[in-house]
Structure formats: structure tokens, C-alpha cells
Design a protein around this motif. Structure first.
Motif, mmCIF file in Angstrom:
data_model
loop_
_atom_site.group_PDB
_atom_site.id
_atom_site.type_symbol
_atom_site.label_atom_id
_atom_site.label_comp_id
_atom_site.label_asym_id
_atom_site.label_seq_id
_atom_site.Cartn_x
_atom_site.Cartn_y
_atom_site.Cartn_z
ATOM 1 N N SER A 1 0.800 -1.346 0.034
ATOM 2 C CA SER A 1 -0.189 0.021 0.049
ATOM 3 C C SER A 1 0.783 1.293 0.047
ATOM 4 O O SER A 1 1.935 1.234 0.806
ATOM 5 C CB SER A 1 -0.871 0.084 1.266
ATOM 6 O OG SER A 1 -1.591 -1.361 1.234
ATOM 7 N N THR A 2 0.378 2.464 -0.592
ATOM 8 C CA THR A 2 1.124 3.389 -0.931
ATOM 9 C C THR A 2 0.142 4.783 -0.783
ATOM 10 O O THR A 2 -0.674 4.674 -1.287
ATOM 11 C CB THR A 2 1.802 3.454 -2.151
ATOM 12 O OG1 THR A 2 2.682 2.422 -2.347
ATOM 13 C CG2 THR A 2 2.598 4.572 -2.295
ATOM 14 N N LEU A 3 0.972 5.925 -0.193
ATOM 15 C CA LEU A 3 0.291 7.160 -0.067
ATOM 16 C C LEU A 3 1.220 8.012 -0.796
ATOM 17 O O LEU A 3 2.343 7.700 -0.837
ATOM 18 C CB LEU A 3 0.151 7.517 1.378
ATOM 19 C CG LEU A 3 -1.353 7.401 1.864
ATOM 20 C CD1 LEU A 3 -1.408 5.776 2.430
ATOM 21 C CD2 LEU A 3 -1.587 8.204 3.090
ATOM 22 N N VAL A 4 0.720 8.998 -1.569
ATOM 23 C CA VAL A 4 1.520 9.987 -2.289
ATOM 24 C C VAL A 4 1.184 11.483 -1.417
ATOM 25 O O VAL A 4 0.064 11.821 -1.271
ATOM 26 C CB VAL A 4 1.086 10.284 -3.608
ATOM 27 C CG1 VAL A 4 1.863 11.073 -4.636
ATOM 28 C CG2 VAL A 4 1.527 8.732 -4.627
ATOM 29 N N ARG B 1 5.176 8.154 -0.627
ATOM 30 C CA ARG B 1 6.110 8.916 -1.834
ATOM 31 C C ARG B 1 5.773 10.283 -1.590
ATOM 32 O O ARG B 1 4.822 10.869 -1.933
ATOM 33 C CB ARG B 1 5.435 8.216 -3.055
ATOM 34 C CG ARG B 1 5.455 6.750 -3.322
ATOM 35 C CD ARG B 1 5.131 6.230 -4.677
ATOM 36 N NE ARG B 1 5.518 7.005 -5.949
ATOM 37 C CZ ARG B 1 5.394 6.875 -7.034
ATOM 38 N NH1 ARG B 1 4.336 5.797 -7.158
ATOM 39 N NH2 ARG B 1 5.943 7.301 -8.209
ATOM 40 N N SER C 1 -0.471 8.762 -8.434
ATOM 41 C CA SER C 1 -1.454 8.467 -7.555
ATOM 42 C C SER C 1 -2.531 7.496 -8.205
ATOM 43 O O SER C 1 -3.390 7.175 -7.599
ATOM 44 C CB SER C 1 -2.144 9.645 -6.869
ATOM 45 O OG SER C 1 -2.810 10.146 -7.649
ATOM 46 N N SER D 1 -2.611 4.651 -5.800
ATOM 47 C CA SER D 1 -2.343 4.823 -4.253
ATOM 48 C C SER D 1 -3.508 4.810 -3.265
ATOM 49 O O SER D 1 -4.798 4.795 -3.870
ATOM 50 C CB SER D 1 -1.702 6.426 -4.327
ATOM 51 O OG SER D 1 -1.907 7.035 -2.851
ATOM 52 N N LEU E 1 -3.869 10.807 -1.986
ATOM 53 C CA LEU E 1 -3.022 11.786 -2.411
ATOM 54 C C LEU E 1 -3.388 12.802 -1.637
ATOM 55 O O LEU E 1 -4.485 13.241 -1.471
ATOM 56 C CB LEU E 1 -3.493 12.283 -3.926
ATOM 57 C CG LEU E 1 -2.746 13.432 -4.483
ATOM 58 C CD1 LEU E 1 -1.086 13.249 -4.297
ATOM 59 C CD2 LEU E 1 -3.011 13.758 -5.776
ATOM 60 N N CYS F 1 -7.754 8.748 -6.993
ATOM 61 C CA CYS F 1 -7.965 8.304 -5.716
ATOM 62 C C CYS F 1 -8.480 9.254 -4.726
ATOM 63 O O CYS F 1 -8.625 10.628 -5.115
ATOM 64 C CB CYS F 1 -6.587 7.611 -5.125
ATOM 65 S SG CYS F 1 -5.420 8.990 -5.113
#
Length: 336
Positions: A148-151, A179, A238, A241, A244, A272
Motif C-alpha cells: 500500500s502506498t500514499l502520495v 512517496r 497516485s 495510491s 493523495l 484516488c
């Protein structure tokens, strides 16, 4: 700051927004307040205007009741409060945001002019003026993508530092990577378009995220510099993501100017949820991680009681308020 506020749309409730708000309330150990606003009737003395207002009120009460039922199915132990408020939706939510940790709304995908100037618009006026972070959820988040990723968008400004502070905390709550992305627009007019300009932006980006890895060692933070238009590049970055996060840096003028062109564009383009973070209040020092801990304080003891809130006194937003746990007006009388 002990609750998350969800704006309920009586015309078409956003289920992704409702699910996001309920899940976030559980993650942060906060109560969830569901608010539906009934716009004022124009030409209120005419019979058809009164009939229309009555129909809107019935629809609003039904919408908030359905939203509450769905939340209780998702999280039976979550503390929930409901309110129906007479007033312009964006104004009602903005005033109530003063006492919330987050405000969450869906998006009806209005055109830019309608989102900025229409009385029924919520997203742009609320995002531009709320005192707390505002989450706009247009579609379900990308939970199937691993890791899992957040920007977070960074530009070295004070507002982007506030966005970084929020994003690191959110990534920790979500057990996600972060990120930190700096978008460097291309221009033939600037003289720092070479290696020196790149080195300077790398330095500023590093300064913007400095110290957060030590405070949140569970969050892996990457730093990236991309070339191109900020809206396009952040939207592309994103795509998969969870959300964002951006800072709000617009000043003065109408809502679109207060919001800033990048955030305004991302509300239309980002695939997102978009979280817009305002500048901290004066007592919150910019870049100080302490102010982000305001909503983590209750995470140790998560609520187990589903008893409704609403009994505590708090300043009323503009408009007329009727709490879900308070007796309604007597027959034939005006609402309080």
C-alpha cells in the motif's frame, strides 16, 4: 477534535466516502458524526416552496438514517452521531469543521463553474475554507494494490510541510509506504533548468521530509522529483495510491483562488481520494510533528459502545440544528 465529520448527500450518497469515513474513524479511534444539510427554500412563503422544502427534509432524514444503518453494519462498535441541519451544505460543514479532526465528502462530479459558484456545491467551497483536512472521495480506494502506498505533493512551501506531516501519520495508520513527490514544471524562461536547479529541488525536498522517518520508523519514505505539469504528474503518480495528500496554499478571492490551481485540478483528475490539508493554526508550529498527534491520542482505547453522541454542548453551525438524539419540534411549530 474527537470526531470525524461525514457530509451526507440526500440526493445521492457516496458509498465510497461513507466507507472511507467509517474505516478512518476506527483507525483513529474517533467517533463518526453524520451530517445532512437541507438548503434553505427560496420564496419561502409560497406553497410550492414549502412543499419542496418539506420533501427535501424527508429525503435528508431518510438519507442520514440509511447512512447510519450502513455504518453500523460495517463497524457495530463505532460511536456514531447524526444531525440534520437547515442551511447551505458547504457553509454548514465548514462551520462544523472547526470542531472535527477530518471532514469527508463524496463528489457529484460537477463542472468547474458549478463546483465553484453553485449553492449546491460542496467540494470546492469546503476544501478551500475548512479549518481541518478535507477528504474528497470520488471512487473506492485502491486497497488491492500491495504494498500500500500514499502520495504527498511537496513544493517546499509551508502548506506542503503541513501536508507531509499529515501524510506521514496517515501512512503509519495505514501501514503504507509514503512517496513524497516534487513536480518540477518545464519552462524555457528559467535559468535553473539544469543540474543546479535539480540539486536545489532535491535539497528542498529532503528538508521537507527531514525528521519524519525518525519519528515514524515504520513508514518507508521515498523522495521523487518529476518533470511536467503538477496536476498531470500527481494524478499519474497516485493511480494506485490509497490517497493523495496536498497542501492548501491559495489565498483570498473566491473559493477556487483560495484553493489553488493544482488542488483544484486534482479534485477533478486524481483517481484516488484527495486529502487537502490547510495550514496549521498559529499555535501549531509548522513542521512540528506534535500537532499531528492530536487524533492519535485516542487510538489506544478504541470505543466499544455504540451509544449515540450529541449530548455534549458545542457551538452550533450556521443554520438550524436538530440532533438525532434530541426530541423533534412540536407539531405545527418551527424548528429550533
Amino acid at each position: 477534535m474527537n470526531e470525524i465529520l461525514l457530509g451526507v448527500d440526500p440526493r445521492e450518497q457516496s458509498v465510497p466516502a461513507l466507507v472511507w469515513a467509517a474505516d478512518e474513524s476506527v483507525r483513529r479511534g474517533l467517533a463518526l458524526r453524520l451530517v445532512v444539510a437541507v438548503p434553505p427554500a427560496h420564496n419561502g412563503l409560497r406553497y410550492d416552496a414549502l412543499a419542496r422544502q418539506s420533501a427535501l427534509t424527508i429525503r435528508a432524514e431518510s438519507a442520514v438514517a440509511n447512512a447510519e444503518d450502513l455504518v453500523r453494519e460495517l463497524h457495530p462498535g463505532l460511536r456514531i452521531a447524526t444531525e440534520r441541519v437547515n442551511g447551505v451544505p458547504a457553509t454548514v460543514l465548514r462551520d462544523m469543521a472547526q470542531h472535527a479532526a477530518l471532514v469527508v465528502v463524496g463528489s457529484r462530479r460537477l463542472g468547474r463553474a458549478a463546483e465553484t459558484f453553485s449553492e449546491s456545491s460542496v467540494v470546492v467551497p469546503l476544501t478551500a475554507r475548512a479549518d481541518c483536512p478535507v477528504v474528497v472521495v470520488r471512487a473506492p480506494e485502491h486497497t488491492a494494490v500491495h504494498p500500500s502506498t500514499l502520495v504527498v505533493g511537496v513544493d517546499g512551501s509551508e502548506s506542503s510541510r503541513a501536508a507531509v506531516a499529515f501524510a506521514v501519520e496517515e501512512a503509519s495508520l495505514r501501514e503504507a509506504r509514503l512517496r513524497a513527490v516534487w513536480v518540477w514544471p518545464r519552462s524555457v524562461l528559467t535559468r535553473d533548468d539544469g543540474e543546479e536547479g535539480l540539486a536545489e529541488r532535491r535539497r528542498l525536498l529532503a528538508e521537507s521530509v527531514a525528521g519524519w522517518a525518525e519519528r515514524y520508523p515504520d513508514v518507508a519514505i521515498s523522495e521523487e522529483i518529476l518533470r511536467g505539469h503538477p496536476v498531470e504528474q500527481l494524478a499519474l503518480t497516485s493511480q494506485e495510491s490509497l490517497s493523495l495528500v496536498v497542501g492548501r496554499r491559495g489565498r483570498g478571492g473566491y473559493s477556487g483562488m483560495r484553493l489553488g490551481s493544482t488542488v483544484h485540478g486534482l479534485l477533478h483528475r486524481a483517481p484516488c481520494p484527495v486529502i487537502t490539508v490547510p495550514l496549521p493554526q498559529r499555535e501549531r508550529r509548522t513542521g512540528d510533528p506534535a500537532w499531528t498527534d492530536r487524533s492519535r491520542a485516542g487510538t489506544a482505547d478504541r470505543p466499544v459502545s455504540a451509544a449515540p453522541l450529541g449530548t455534549g454542548r458545542r457551538p452550533s453551525p450556521r443554520g438550524t440544528v436538530r440532533r438525532a438524539d434530541a426530541p423533534g419540534p412540536s407539531e405545527g411549530s418551527a424548528e429550533r
